[in-house]
Design an enzyme around this catalytic site. Structure first.
Site, mmCIF file in Angstrom:
data_model
loop_
_atom_site.group_PDB
_atom_site.id
_atom_site.type_symbol
_atom_site.label_atom_id
_atom_site.label_comp_id
_atom_site.label_asym_id
_atom_site.label_seq_id
_atom_site.Cartn_x
_atom_site.Cartn_y
_atom_site.Cartn_z
ATOM 1 C CD GLN A 5 -13.359 -1.387 -0.682
ATOM 2 O OE1 GLN A 5 -12.496 -1.500 0.188
ATOM 3 N NE2 GLN A 5 -14.706 -1.864 -0.423
ATOM 4 C CB CYS A 37 -13.995 1.949 -0.294
ATOM 5 S SG CYS A 37 -13.365 3.631 -0.122
ATOM 6 N NE ARG A 44 -10.618 -4.873 0.684
ATOM 7 C CZ ARG A 44 -9.765 -3.898 1.062
ATOM 8 N NH1 ARG A 44 -10.256 -2.834 1.506
ATOM 9 N NH2 ARG A 44 -8.513 -3.859 0.880
ATOM 10 N NE ARG A 78 -3.889 0.677 1.886
ATOM 11 C CZ ARG A 78 -5.136 0.862 2.259
ATOM 12 N NH1 ARG A 78 -5.239 1.602 3.644
ATOM 13 N NH2 ARG A 78 -6.002 0.164 1.938
ATOM 14 C CG HIS A 81 -8.541 -0.012 -2.763
ATOM 15 N ND1 HIS A 81 -7.786 -0.820 -2.592
ATOM 16 C CD2 HIS A 81 -9.059 0.660 -1.658
ATOM 17 C CE1 HIS A 81 -7.997 -1.135 -1.390
ATOM 18 N NE2 HIS A 81 -8.878 -0.176 -0.788
ATOM 19 C CG ASP A 119 -13.170 6.737 -1.454
ATOM 20 O OD1 ASP A 119 -13.325 6.745 -0.146
ATOM 21 O OD2 ASP A 119 -12.301 6.748 -2.246
HETATM 22 N N1 NVA Z 1 -9.887 6.922 -1.700
HETATM 23 C C1 NVA Z 1 -9.352 6.562 -0.484
HETATM 24 C C2 NVA Z 1 -9.584 5.245 -0.186
HETATM 25 C C3 NVA Z 1 -9.400 4.459 1.060
HETATM 26 C C4 NVA Z 1 -9.695 3.116 1.305
HETATM 27 C C5 NVA Z 1 -7.915 7.008 -0.246
HETATM 28 O O1 NVA Z 1 -7.148 6.512 -1.055
HETATM 29 O O2 NVA Z 1 -7.850 7.517 1.060
HETATM 30 N N1 CP Z 2 -11.333 0.423 2.479
HETATM 31 C C1 CP Z 2 -10.084 0.229 2.789
HETATM 32 O O1 CP Z 2 -9.143 -0.278 1.867
HETATM 33 O O2 CP Z 2 -9.765 0.258 4.084
HETATM 34 P P1 CP Z 2 -8.679 0.492 4.900
HETATM 35 O O3 CP Z 2 -8.047 1.859 4.362
HETATM 36 O O4 CP Z 2 -8.786 0.504 6.355
HETATM 37 O O5 CP Z 2 -7.686 -0.744 4.643
#
Ligand code: NVA
Ligand code: CP
Length: 320
Positions: free
Chosen positions: A147, A279, A307, A117, A144, A239
């Site tokens: 997700q 998400c 997930r 990540r 992502h 989101d």
């Molecule tokens: N768009 C959000 C998704 C988090 C799971 C981010 O990147 O922070």
């Molecule tokens: N939706 C998602 O990826 O959540 P986290 O950021 O908690 O992993």
């Protein structure tokens, strides 16, 4: 369940591959993972042990926070008979300047798979290029896919099909928007993104998603008006307005996205049995009202649960 010859072929195709984005896979390959996710969920609920990853280890590099991704991958790996290592950037030498390439080459000597990540998507690609074990994209600024896979599993379970459904995505043309858009195009849904000016999804990705959709019977549209997007929708998705790494833009984004809140008035345009999806993590009172996210049409915790099942399918498919 006895696998068909076609499923066996697909299982062979999946072995050893990276999972970086849904664009890399055929609709049939994605459907294979969705079916496997549903089957692994059934096994887990029935208390049937399924441990194809005994003796295997997944390393998980996190440069950003996570609740769902971290916990579901760690638990999923355990349930599949393997082990997961949580590696925050600050704990490993990457945080002190060791290159991604050297990190990948070193870790490949110990691990059977690597999850990352990170911020720039090029980090994911660079890691995958240098690693000799499968790499999983656990979120980048660009996409992502884990997700999105769990989300399409959720829609399939709730609606009994995917083809022909309309999914309205409201808000930022971000990583989540990208993966949902590509997934919809591959799986034959009608995706409509409603985004304010300057926050549209990547133009090149949108173009290729439109091309893919034209081959699968799906459709991709990007519009300005949230009501137009939500009109007759089966799924309404949103989101956060400021994703991880964009926190300093919070105030200007609040202004830009004010008309893009998913609230009781907006969802009146959707089908009565629409699904509300997010998400998570969510900011109640910003991108969605409490009444919608905690209301009867919301399936956000089913998505969160899936997930686990969807990622077990990914790991079993590429690492077994
Ligand atoms: N768009 C959000 C998704 C988090 C799971 C981010 O990147 O922070
Ligand atoms: N939706 C998602 O990826 O959540 P986290 O950021 O908690 O992993």
């Amino acid at each position: 369940m006895q696998p068909t010859a076609n499923q066996e072929e697909l299982a062979a195709v999946w072995k050893g591959r990276d999972f970086l984005g849904l664009a890399d896979f055929t609709p049939e390959e994605i459907r294979y993972l969705l079916d496997l996710a549903v089957e692994l969920k059934r096994k887990q609920k029935a208390g049937e042990l399924y441990q194809p990853l005994k003796g295997k280890t997944l390393g998980m590099i996190f440069e950003k926070s996570s609740t769902r991704t971290r916990v579901s991958f760690e638990v999923g790996m355990y349930q599949l008979g393997g082990h997961a290592l949580f590696l925050s950037r600050s704990d490993i030498q990457m945080g002190r300047g060791e290159t991604i390439r050297d990190t990948a080459r070193t870790m490949s000597r110990y691990l059977d798979g690597i999850l990352i990540r990170t911020f720039g998507h090029r980090n994911v690609v660079e890691l995958a290029r240098a690693a000799t074990v499968p790499v999983i994209n656990g979120l980048s600024d660009f996409s992502h896919p884990c997700q999105a896979l769990a989300d399409y599993q959720t829609i399939l379970e709730k609606k009994g099909r995917l083809e022909g459904l309309k999914i309205a995505y409201i808000g930022d043309g971000n990583n989540m928007c990208h993966s949902l858009m590509v997934g919809a195009a591959k799986l034959g849904l009608h995706f409509v993104g409603a985004c304010p000016e300057g926050y549209e999804p990547d133009a090149e990705l949108t173009k290729s998603a439109k091309e893919t959709a034209s081959e699968t019977g799906g459709r991709v549209d990007i519009v300005r008006d949230p009501k137009e997007a939500v009109q007759g929708a089966d799924v309404v998705y949103t989101d956060v307005w400021a994703s991880m790494g964009f926190e300093e833009e919070q105030q200007e984004r609040e202004r830009a996205f004010r008309a893009y809140q998913v609230n009781e008035e907006l969802v009146r345009y959707a089908k009565p049995d629409y699904l509300f999806m997010h998400c998570l993590p969510a900011h109640r009172g910003e991108e969605v009202t409490e009444g919608v996210i905690d209301g009867p049409n919301s399936v956000v915790f089913d998505e969160a649960e899936n997930r686990l099942h969807a990622q077990k399918a990914i790991m079993a498919a590429i690492m077994a």
